[in-house]
Design an enzyme around this catalytic site. Sequence first.
Site, mmCIF file in Angstrom:
data_model
loop_
_atom_site.group_PDB
_atom_site.id
_atom_site.type_symbol
_atom_site.label_atom_id
_atom_site.label_comp_id
_atom_site.label_asym_id
_atom_site.label_seq_id
_atom_site.Cartn_x
_atom_site.Cartn_y
_atom_site.Cartn_z
ATOM 1 N N ASN A 74 0.852 -1.191 0.000
ATOM 2 C CA ASN A 74 0.000 0.000 0.000
ATOM 3 C C ASN A 74 0.895 1.251 0.000
ATOM 4 O O ASN A 74 0.798 2.116 0.859
ATOM 5 C CB ASN A 74 -0.965 -0.001 1.188
ATOM 6 C CG ASN A 74 -2.028 1.076 1.043
ATOM 7 O OD1 ASN A 74 -2.251 1.872 1.942
ATOM 8 N ND2 ASN A 74 -2.672 1.140 -0.100
ATOM 9 N N ASP A 80 3.924 8.048 -1.053
ATOM 10 C CA ASP A 80 5.145 8.807 -1.396
ATOM 11 C C ASP A 80 6.257 8.605 -0.371
ATOM 12 O O ASP A 80 7.441 8.727 -0.693
ATOM 13 C CB ASP A 80 4.828 10.308 -1.496
ATOM 14 C CG ASP A 80 4.029 10.633 -2.738
ATOM 15 O OD1 ASP A 80 3.844 9.725 -3.580
ATOM 16 O OD2 ASP A 80 3.570 11.782 -2.866
ATOM 17 N N GLY A 81 5.885 8.344 0.888
ATOM 18 C CA GLY A 81 6.902 8.118 1.918
ATOM 19 C C GLY A 81 7.720 6.868 1.602
ATOM 20 O O GLY A 81 8.959 6.882 1.699
ATOM 21 N N HIS A 82 7.052 5.788 1.208
ATOM 22 C CA HIS A 82 7.781 4.569 0.826
ATOM 23 C C HIS A 82 8.661 4.832 -0.397
ATOM 24 O O HIS A 82 9.805 4.379 -0.463
ATOM 25 C CB HIS A 82 6.799 3.451 0.450
ATOM 26 C CG HIS A 82 5.949 2.946 1.567
ATOM 27 N ND1 HIS A 82 4.594 3.144 1.609
ATOM 28 C CD2 HIS A 82 6.260 2.223 2.676
ATOM 29 C CE1 HIS A 82 4.090 2.565 2.687
ATOM 30 N NE2 HIS A 82 5.090 2.006 3.363
ATOM 31 N N LYS A 136 9.233 7.794 10.550
ATOM 32 C CA LYS A 136 7.845 7.862 10.997
ATOM 33 C C LYS A 136 7.605 6.802 12.081
ATOM 34 O O LYS A 136 6.934 7.043 13.066
ATOM 35 C CB LYS A 136 6.931 7.670 9.791
ATOM 36 C CG LYS A 136 5.571 7.126 10.068
ATOM 37 C CD LYS A 136 4.576 8.227 10.194
ATOM 38 C CE LYS A 136 3.156 7.754 10.363
ATOM 39 N NZ LYS A 136 2.942 6.349 10.558
ATOM 40 N N ASP A 137 8.183 5.600 11.872
ATOM 41 C CA ASP A 137 8.105 4.543 12.880
ATOM 42 C C ASP A 137 9.389 4.622 13.711
ATOM 43 O O ASP A 137 10.285 3.783 13.597
ATOM 44 C CB ASP A 137 7.944 3.184 12.198
ATOM 45 C CG ASP A 137 6.632 3.095 11.452
ATOM 46 O OD1 ASP A 137 5.577 3.047 12.100
ATOM 47 O OD2 ASP A 137 6.652 3.131 10.203
ATOM 48 N N LEU A 170 2.562 10.909 6.191
ATOM 49 C CA LEU A 170 1.997 9.909 5.265
ATOM 50 C C LEU A 170 2.036 8.539 5.929
ATOM 51 O O LEU A 170 3.018 8.172 6.575
ATOM 52 C CB LEU A 170 2.785 9.889 3.960
ATOM 53 C CG LEU A 170 2.787 11.181 3.159
ATOM 54 C CD1 LEU A 170 3.407 10.944 1.779
ATOM 55 C CD2 LEU A 170 1.387 11.758 3.002
ATOM 56 N N SER A 171 0.952 7.797 5.776
ATOM 57 C CA SER A 171 0.843 6.471 6.372
ATOM 58 C C SER A 171 -0.203 5.685 5.590
ATOM 59 O O SER A 171 -1.195 6.258 5.117
ATOM 60 C CB SER A 171 0.376 6.614 7.833
ATOM 61 O OG SER A 171 -0.162 5.386 8.298
ATOM 62 N N ARG A 176 -2.274 3.819 6.810
ATOM 63 C CA ARG A 176 -3.532 3.826 7.566
ATOM 64 C C ARG A 176 -4.324 5.121 7.382
ATOM 65 O O ARG A 176 -5.485 5.180 7.767
ATOM 66 C CB ARG A 176 -3.263 3.535 9.052
ATOM 67 C CG ARG A 176 -2.828 2.076 9.264
ATOM 68 C CD ARG A 176 -2.765 1.679 10.721
ATOM 69 N NE ARG A 176 -2.617 0.253 10.884
ATOM 70 C CZ ARG A 176 -1.483 -0.394 11.171
ATOM 71 N NH1 ARG A 176 -0.357 0.285 11.315
ATOM 72 N NH2 ARG A 176 -1.459 -1.707 11.297
#
Length: 280
Positions: free
Chosen positions: A28, A31-33, A149-150, A184-185, A187
């Site tokens: 899923n 843009d962060g990935h 983010k994590d 961005l996530s 979820r």
Amino acid sequence: MLIAHTIDDLRQALAPYRRPAFVPTMGNLHDGHIALVEQALPLGDVTVASIFVNRLQFLPHEDFDSYPRTWEADCARLQAAGCNLLFAPREGDLYPQAQTFKVHPDAALADMLEGHFRPGFFTGVATVVMKLFACVLGQSGGTAVFGKKDYQQLMVIRQMVRQFALPITVVAGETRRAPDGLALSSRNGYLSLQERQEAVALSQALRQLAQRWGQHAGAGVELEQQAMDGLRARGWQPDYLTVRRRVDLGVASAADGVGELVVLGAARLGGTRLIDNWEF
Ligand code: PAF
């Protein structure tokens, strides 16, 4: 972009390379990935991403079954970003038997914050990441890129790599944000239109807490409570909003200077649990 589903196919595809750069994901992709993949491109002689929704890191009541699976779009985005190889094991490829042998992270780091509210989460993460590392980086070592983010997850992985002397360099990617500031996530996709507008309040509350901490560091717990009350008043259910030392996520005190701190938060908006953090 080559796609490997089995560990054997993956190893065969990796055989000509010496230093893979690896971005593990649960799919899923946003843009962060993609920014993590772009960051990985110059860090190895082949860029590998993985997509695997890891059952081990979900509690029974959590969203394993409904976690968004967007295979076609993910492949297209990875290909466009220049990823060379996608490892997408099916559950039976990565866990042919029940994964009873697990990696238990140091409780001092992993049982607080996310680990407190999601017991067993970091054991699930560390176990799958160790296994993904063995598959992707096990032959020659390499580089792995994880998002900030994590934040706590990144720290757990760094500690795991250090303590097991894995020949892996862990690189951190900055959090990507929507124009209004929402981190961005995957979820975020669960949010209704109205919730999406409200969602930015979490990152705003974290920044405000950081700012107020700078002015009244002695009143830490009080400031954290006020920040959580502020979110509650807007309809959120916060798990924690807290200022910690970046080095070990220990409780911050007035002696810790700006530049050494991070404010972390997790809160539920409707049915969606969001996390975010801000270094200061
Ligand atoms: O951050 C994630 O997406 C997951 O926790 C990870 C690192 C891919 C392990 O399943």
